[in-house]
Design a protein around this motif. Structure first.
Motif, PDB file in Angstrom:
ATOM      1  N   MET A 104       0.356  -1.458  -0.179  1.00  0.00           N
ATOM      2  CA  MET A 104       0.221   0.048  -0.281  1.00  0.00           C
ATOM      3  C   MET A 104       0.802   0.736  -0.081  1.00  0.00           C
ATOM      4  SD  MET A 104      -2.912  -0.775   2.432  1.00  0.00           S
ATOM      5  CE  MET A 104      -4.063   0.634   2.363  1.00  0.00           C
ATOM      6  N   ILE A 105       1.910   1.082   0.559  1.00  0.00           N
ATOM      7  CA  ILE A 105       2.733   2.181   1.017  1.00  0.00           C
ATOM      8  C   ILE A 105       3.547   2.221  -0.333  1.00  0.00           C
ATOM      9  CG2 ILE A 105       4.509   3.063   1.991  1.00  0.00           C
ATOM     10  CD1 ILE A 105       3.345   2.345   4.458  1.00  0.00           C
ATOM     11  N   CYS A 106       4.376   1.280  -1.464  1.00  0.00           N
ATOM     12  CA  CYS A 106       5.401   1.495  -1.693  1.00  0.00           C
ATOM     13  C   CYS A 106       4.452   2.080  -3.459  1.00  0.00           C
ATOM     14  CB  CYS A 106       6.110   0.099  -2.946  1.00  0.00           C
ATOM     15  SG  CYS A 106       6.953  -0.399  -1.142  1.00  0.00           S
ATOM     16  N   PRO A 107       5.355   2.423  -4.188  1.00  0.00           N
ATOM     17  CA  PRO A 107       4.964   2.655  -5.483  1.00  0.00           C
ATOM     18  C   PRO A 107       4.429   1.804  -6.164  1.00  0.00           C
ATOM     19  CG  PRO A 107       6.345   4.411  -5.264  1.00  0.00           C
ATOM     20  CD  PRO A 107       6.463   2.992  -3.963  1.00  0.00           C
ATOM     21  N   HIS A 108       2.879   2.471  -6.912  1.00  0.00           N
ATOM     22  CA  HIS A 108       2.585   1.509  -8.278  1.00  0.00           C
ATOM     23  C   HIS A 108       3.850   0.298  -8.782  1.00  0.00           C
ATOM     24  CE1 HIS A 108      -1.094   2.304  -6.909  1.00  0.00           C
ATOM     25  NE2 HIS A 108      -1.128   3.423  -7.647  1.00  0.00           N
ATOM     26  N   ILE A 109       4.830   1.321  -9.700  1.00  0.00           N
ATOM     27  CA  ILE A 109       6.197   0.746 -10.401  1.00  0.00           C
ATOM     28  C   ILE A 109       6.615  -0.268  -9.448  1.00  0.00           C
ATOM     29  CG2 ILE A 109       7.404   2.706  -9.571  1.00  0.00           C
ATOM     30  CD1 ILE A 109       6.687   0.813 -13.172  1.00  0.00           C
ATOM     31  N   VAL A 110       6.614   0.382  -8.267  1.00  0.00           N
ATOM     32  CA  VAL A 110       7.800  -0.936  -7.351  1.00  0.00           C
ATOM     33  C   VAL A 110       6.720  -2.636  -7.312  1.00  0.00           C
ATOM     34  CG1 VAL A 110       8.499  -2.175  -5.534  1.00  0.00           C
ATOM     35  CG2 VAL A 110       8.829   0.315  -5.890  1.00  0.00           C
ATOM     36  N   ASN A 111       5.660  -2.329  -7.067  1.00  0.00           N
ATOM     37  CA  ASN A 111       4.326  -3.672  -6.767  1.00  0.00           C
ATOM     38  C   ASN A 111       4.194  -4.106  -8.372  1.00  0.00           C
ATOM     39  OD1 ASN A 111       4.389  -2.926  -4.504  1.00  0.00           O
ATOM     40  ND2 ASN A 111       2.222  -1.674  -5.253  1.00  0.00           N
ATOM     41  N   ILE A 112       4.356  -3.746  -9.518  1.00  0.00           N
ATOM     42  CA  ILE A 112       4.154  -4.056 -10.593  1.00  0.00           C
ATOM     43  C   ILE A 112       5.608  -4.648 -11.311  1.00  0.00           C
ATOM     44  CG2 ILE A 112       3.589  -3.659 -12.913  1.00  0.00           C
ATOM     45  CD1 ILE A 112       2.144  -1.300 -11.903  1.00  0.00           C
ATOM     46  N   SER A 113       6.886  -3.989 -10.395  1.00  0.00           N
ATOM     47  CA  SER A 113       8.430  -4.495 -11.567  1.00  0.00           C
ATOM     48  C   SER A 113       7.903  -6.092 -10.004  1.00  0.00           C
ATOM     49  CB  SER A 113       8.658  -3.589 -10.675  1.00  0.00           C
ATOM     50  OG  SER A 113       9.829  -4.049 -10.972  1.00  0.00           O
ATOM     51  N   VAL A 114       8.038  -6.427  -8.747  1.00  0.00           N
ATOM     52  CA  VAL A 114       7.689  -7.084  -8.658  1.00  0.00           C
ATOM     53  C   VAL A 114       6.941  -8.412  -8.525  1.00  0.00           C
ATOM     54  CG1 VAL A 114       7.661  -7.943  -5.811  1.00  0.00           C
ATOM     55  CG2 VAL A 114       8.151  -5.854  -6.236  1.00  0.00           C
ATOM     56  N   LEU A 115       5.670  -8.326  -9.435  1.00  0.00           N
ATOM     57  CA  LEU A 115       5.055  -9.087 -10.417  1.00  0.00           C
ATOM     58  C   LEU A 115       5.363  -9.917 -10.914  1.00  0.00           C
ATOM     59  CD1 LEU A 115       2.189 -10.587 -10.325  1.00  0.00           C
ATOM     60  CD2 LEU A 115       1.072  -8.834 -10.748  1.00  0.00           C
ATOM     61  N   LEU A 116       5.706  -8.365 -11.667  1.00  0.00           N
ATOM     62  CA  LEU A 116       6.356  -9.224 -13.132  1.00  0.00           C
ATOM     63  C   LEU A 116       8.091  -9.511 -13.013  1.00  0.00           C
ATOM     64  CD1 LEU A 116       5.859  -6.285 -15.510  1.00  0.00           C
ATOM     65  CD2 LEU A 116       4.698  -8.060 -15.162  1.00  0.00           C
ATOM     66  N   GLY A 117       8.800  -9.415 -12.378  1.00  0.00           N
ATOM     67  CA  GLY A 117       9.864 -10.542 -11.629  1.00  0.00           C
ATOM     68  C   GLY A 117       9.388 -11.626 -10.938  1.00  0.00           C
ATOM     69  N   GLY A 118       8.560 -11.728 -10.748  1.00  0.00           N
ATOM     70  CA  GLY A 118       8.123 -12.568  -9.801  1.00  0.00           C
ATOM     71  C   GLY A 118       7.882 -13.909 -11.238  1.00  0.00           C
ATOM     72  N   ILE A 119       6.618 -13.814 -11.869  1.00  0.00           N
ATOM     73  CA  ILE A 119       5.978 -14.280 -13.574  1.00  0.00           C
ATOM     74  C   ILE A 119       7.618 -14.562 -13.816  1.00  0.00           C
ATOM     75  CG2 ILE A 119       4.799 -13.684 -15.017  1.00  0.00           C
ATOM     76  CD1 ILE A 119       2.859 -12.547 -12.949  1.00  0.00           C
ATOM     77  N   LEU A 120       8.329 -13.185 -14.341  1.00  0.00           N
ATOM     78  CA  LEU A 120       9.144 -14.156 -15.536  1.00  0.00           C
ATOM     79  C   LEU A 120      10.255 -15.206 -14.671  1.00  0.00           C
ATOM     80  CD1 LEU A 120       9.347 -10.373 -16.904  1.00  0.00           C
ATOM     81  CD2 LEU A 120       8.469 -12.729 -17.878  1.00  0.00           C
ATOM     82  N   SER A 121      10.380 -15.091 -13.432  1.00  0.00           N
ATOM     83  CA  SER A 121      12.024 -15.913 -12.809  1.00  0.00           C
ATOM     84  C   SER A 121      11.043 -17.338 -12.354  1.00  0.00           C
ATOM     85  CB  SER A 121      12.307 -15.095 -12.030  1.00  0.00           C
ATOM     86  OG  SER A 121      11.530 -14.535 -10.523  1.00  0.00           O
ATOM     87  N   TRP A 122      10.167 -16.959 -11.575  1.00  0.00           N
ATOM     88  CA  TRP A 122       9.668 -18.343 -11.388  1.00  0.00           C
ATOM     89  C   TRP A 122       9.186 -19.172 -12.081  1.00  0.00           C
ATOM     90  CZ3 TRP A 122      11.954 -20.454  -7.089  1.00  0.00           C
ATOM     91  CH2 TRP A 122      13.143 -19.489  -6.468  1.00  0.00           C
ATOM     92  N   GLY A 123       7.915 -18.275 -12.694  1.00  0.00           N
ATOM     93  CA  GLY A 123       7.041 -19.156 -13.902  1.00  0.00           C
ATOM     94  C   GLY A 123       7.018 -18.836 -14.925  1.00  0.00           C
ATOM     95  N   LEU A 124       8.852 -18.597 -15.723  1.00  0.00           N
ATOM     96  CA  LEU A 124       9.203 -18.584 -16.919  1.00  0.00           C
ATOM     97  C   LEU A 124      10.944 -19.360 -16.918  1.00  0.00           C
ATOM     98  CD1 LEU A 124       8.631 -18.564 -19.818  1.00  0.00           C
ATOM     99  CD2 LEU A 124       9.019 -16.451 -19.935  1.00  0.00           C
ATOM    100  N   MET A 125      11.688 -18.151 -16.485  1.00  0.00           N
ATOM    101  CA  MET A 125      12.866 -18.995 -16.518  1.00  0.00           C
ATOM    102  C   MET A 125      14.176 -20.079 -15.831  1.00  0.00           C
ATOM    103  SD  MET A 125      14.707 -14.795 -16.395  1.00  0.00           S
ATOM    104  CE  MET A 125      16.379 -15.710 -16.399  1.00  0.00           C
ATOM    105  N   TRP A 126      13.192 -20.184 -14.931  1.00  0.00           N
ATOM    106  CA  TRP A 126      13.689 -21.620 -13.901  1.00  0.00           C
ATOM    107  C   TRP A 126      13.378 -22.260 -14.178  1.00  0.00           C
ATOM    108  CZ3 TRP A 126      17.052 -18.217 -13.396  1.00  0.00           C
ATOM    109  CH2 TRP A 126      16.768 -16.603 -12.428  1.00  0.00           C
ATOM    110  N   PRO A 127      11.765 -22.815 -14.035  1.00  0.00           N
ATOM    111  CA  PRO A 127      11.497 -23.801 -14.800  1.00  0.00           C
ATOM    112  C   PRO A 127      12.000 -24.324 -16.524  1.00  0.00           C
ATOM    113  CG  PRO A 127       9.587 -22.832 -14.694  1.00  0.00           C
ATOM    114  CD  PRO A 127      10.613 -21.636 -14.516  1.00  0.00           C
ATOM    115  N   LEU A 128      12.452 -23.122 -17.156  1.00  0.00           N
ATOM    116  CA  LEU A 128      12.963 -23.132 -18.445  1.00  0.00           C
ATOM    117  C   LEU A 128      14.415 -23.717 -18.598  1.00  0.00           C
ATOM    118  CD1 LEU A 128      11.196 -21.177 -21.044  1.00  0.00           C
ATOM    119  CD2 LEU A 128      11.235 -22.633 -20.794  1.00  0.00           C
TER     120      LEU A 128
END
Length: 641
Positions: free
Chosen positions: A274-298
């Motif tokens: 709630m306190i962090c800027p939206h760009i930080v929250n979106i960045s963390v979400l995208l980072g989690g999806i790209l790393s744990w959801g795509l890169m590491w399984p591949l």
């Protein structure tokens, strides 16, 4: 027939533009609201109750920052929360004394600013102290996950040497920027968004209208604080084993859970989001999806091709190496981009400022008064500038303090880290004031402190200078700590100077409060870390409640730095980093209070949880989630027994 007023009726005359502008200015003036209140002297702004409350809240905020350090590594700005909680506690204290028949000293916005400054200075050490990064990266726990386990490059945490190290390196940044306060605040008029927002909040608390809003905000804070604390207490009962409880809830299914996609019911993360800027929250979400959801399984599918199939998932010769070094590359790339962006904005703004002004009027001397005519200043600016330049911190005192503490540090730090030679520390201190100014100026423009980036620069420069064979890992990590503490405290102090300027708090009281808060932090933060370190034996290990993900990253940066010089020599010719659409005004007013309550409630529960762990008291229940097939097998085994 119309009645003729002869044109002399004041109500029928068109208003004088200058009169209207002056009237509007008076209505919008903040300082006119406080015109009848006498500003207390700088010594009366520093009260015993202010420091008593600051000490108590510093413990709470240090626990919160430490928990975030050892989990996500994302630390939001806590200035507003500190100001709000400080106002709540002193107001409550004052009311209780008054009802008991005692005469309580009036609570002023200047004292509120002192409390906020002290809390932020103290809890800031929990970040710049490196408990989740460079300092913990020296330990054998982190070395076991890294590419190098040389015993020369290991220094396990111990309470006494950590406190000693922080005491000799955490004050330099304060003395380095004191002479520049007039340039930053008055001449360049840097905004310091977090400091300005905190000042507006504190000013509003001490007006009749603001006091009503503050009561509502405090009520919301209390509600969510209680909810968050009780929720943390409730969750504890279900955490009797590894990966038990609500913190690993497989809301997206067990397959997603295996790839670290699950719901954590921690109220702290909700509050931080709630306190962090939206760009930080979106960045963390995208980072989690790209790393744990795509890169590491591949990359995991390349097991046996890119790396040996016999290696464990945590081996630095297998998948873990890809995770760590890709993370290092992204962090360094992002850090370099932001460093260049902020530095370019800093240099560009400096160039513009220097062209607009007479250079003789903006020398880095805090003692000189501004010669700008009053016509160029509003009433608020005149009042604030007058008091800001009144209680000066002498330049000679700041210079003498810097030289004296630097000399003590140069003589002391090599005894704590024998790999960090005295001349390494001397070189850092020669360049530190310039870097501290750059970071403080950049923070004023962008509200973004690049302390960790400057720390990483120190890792590579000093680590490469020392070399891997002469303890370059510890030397680089220790140098990171020296640099981070200087540039971080420098930007924090100038941020607080901006808050003090807007609340008429004396620069002297700000400086003293920052000194006392920093001293508190040098003791409180190591003690809080030591509590975590002793209460949770798996601290720093992947998959644990507190994995400290940044520590292994910082250590591997230091390892890379130790080999840089050798690599350069071998290649050279000389070889041999949504606001609510329903009601934005209410959201802006109550989001800080709600978020603060959730963060503080969950954070304060960490203290009793750690004490229970140290006492050997374990939760009675383990709540886990199994697939249908696994559950059938477990039932069969239990039924057979």
């Amino acid at each position: 027939m119309g009645k003729d007023n002869g044109g002399d009726d004041e109500n029928n005359r068109s208003p004088n533009p200058e009169h209207v502008e002056k009237k509007e200015e008076e209505e919008l003036s903040v300082e006119r609201l406080f015109e009848k209140q006498q500003v207390p002297s700088w010594t009366r702004q520093l009260t015993m109750r202010a420091f008593a409350i600051s000490c108590a809240l510093s413990v709470l905020f240090s626990v919160i920052v430490m928990k975030l350090n050892l989990t996500t590594g994302i630390i939001p700005s806590l200035n507003v929360s500190a100001g709000l909680l400080g106002f709540f506690l002193v107001s409550t204290w004052t009311k209780i004394l008054t009802k008991c028949g005692f005469i309580a000293q009036p609570f002023t916005r200047q004292e509120n600013t002192v409390i906020q400054t002290c809390i932020v200075a103290s809890s800031g050490i929990a970040f710049s102290g490196g408990f989740g990064s460079y300092l913990f990266g020296m330990s054998d726990r982190i070395a076991a996950q890294s590419t190098d386990t040389n015993t020369v490059d290991i220094k396990n945490p111990h309470l006494l040497w950590i406190i000693a190290f922080l005491l000799v390196v955490s004050f330099l940044g304060l003395f380095s920027v004191v002479p520049l306060r007039k340039i930053m605040i008055i001449d360049f008029k840097l905004t310091y968004p977090s400091g300005t927002a905190t000042a507006y909040l504190i000013n509003s608390f001490h007006t009749p209208q603001g006091a009503k809003l503050a009561k509502k905000q405090v009520r919301q804070l209390g509600r969510f604080f209680s909810f968050s604390f009780l929720w943390g207490f409730f969750q504890w009962f279900y955490t009797a084993g590894d990966n038990c409880g609500f913190s690993s809830f497989p809301s997206l299914g067990l397959k997603a859970y295996q790839n670290k996609f699950f719901f954590d019911f921690s109220a702290t993360y909700v509050g931080v989001g709630m306190i962090c800027p939206h760009i930080v929250n979106i960045s963390v979400l995208l980072g989690g999806i790209l790393s744990w959801g795509l890169m590491w399984p591949l990359i995991l599918k390349k097991r046996g091709d890119w790396y040996s199939a016999d290696l464990g998932l945590q081996s630095m010769n297998g998948l873990q190496a890809y995770k760590v070094f890709i993370a290092i590359a992204i962090i360094l790339g992002d850090g370099l981009y932001n460093f260049c962006k902020v530095l370019s904005r800093t240099l560009s703004a400096l160039y513009v400022q220097l062209r607009r002004k007479d250079v003789n009027n903006i020398l880095p001397v805090a003692d000189q008064a501004s010669a700008v005519s009053s016509e160029q200043f509003s009433y608020d600016d005149q009042r604030r500038t007058q008091l800001f330049l009144k209680d000066r911190v002498p330049t000679w005192f700041a210079a003498a303090g810097y030289v004296g503490i630097a000399a003590i540090s140069i003589a002391t730090v090599p005894h704590i880290f024998h790999q960090l030679k005295w001349y390494y520390v001397l070189v850092i201190y020669l360049f530190a004031p310039t870097l501290a100014f750059c970071n403080a100026y950049g923070t004023g423009l962008t509200d973004w402190s690049l302390a960790s980036t400057y720390g990483k620069v120190a890792i590579f420069l000093i680590g490469a200078w020392a070399g891997s064979s002469r303890g370059g890992v510890i030397a680089g990590l220790a140098a990171c700590g020296v640099m981070m503490n200087i540039v971080s405290t420098a930007s924090d102090l100038t941020q607080d100077f901006k808050t003090g300027y807007l609340t008429l708090a004396s620069p002297r009281s700000m400086f003293v409060s920052q000194i006392i808060g920093t001293a508190m932090g040098c003791v409180i933060s190591p003690c809080v870390f030591w509590l975590f370190y002793k209460a949770f034996p798996d601290l720093g290990k992947p998959g644990s409640a507190y994995p400290s993900p940044n520590a292994v990253v910082y250590r591997n940066m230091a390892i890379l730095a130790g080999h840089i010089l050798r690599l350069i020599c071998s290649l050279g010719p000389w070889s041999g980093l949504c606001g609510s659409g329903i009601n934005k005004a209410k959201a802006d007013a109550f989001v800080p209070a709600v978020a603060s309550g959730m963060i503080c409630g969950d954070g304060i529960w960490t203290l009793p949880a750690s004490i229970l762990a140290l006492a050997g008291v374990k939760p009675p229940i383990c709540m886990k989630f199994l697939s249908r097939a696994d559950n059938a097998r477990v039932d069969k085994i239990l039924g057979g027994s």
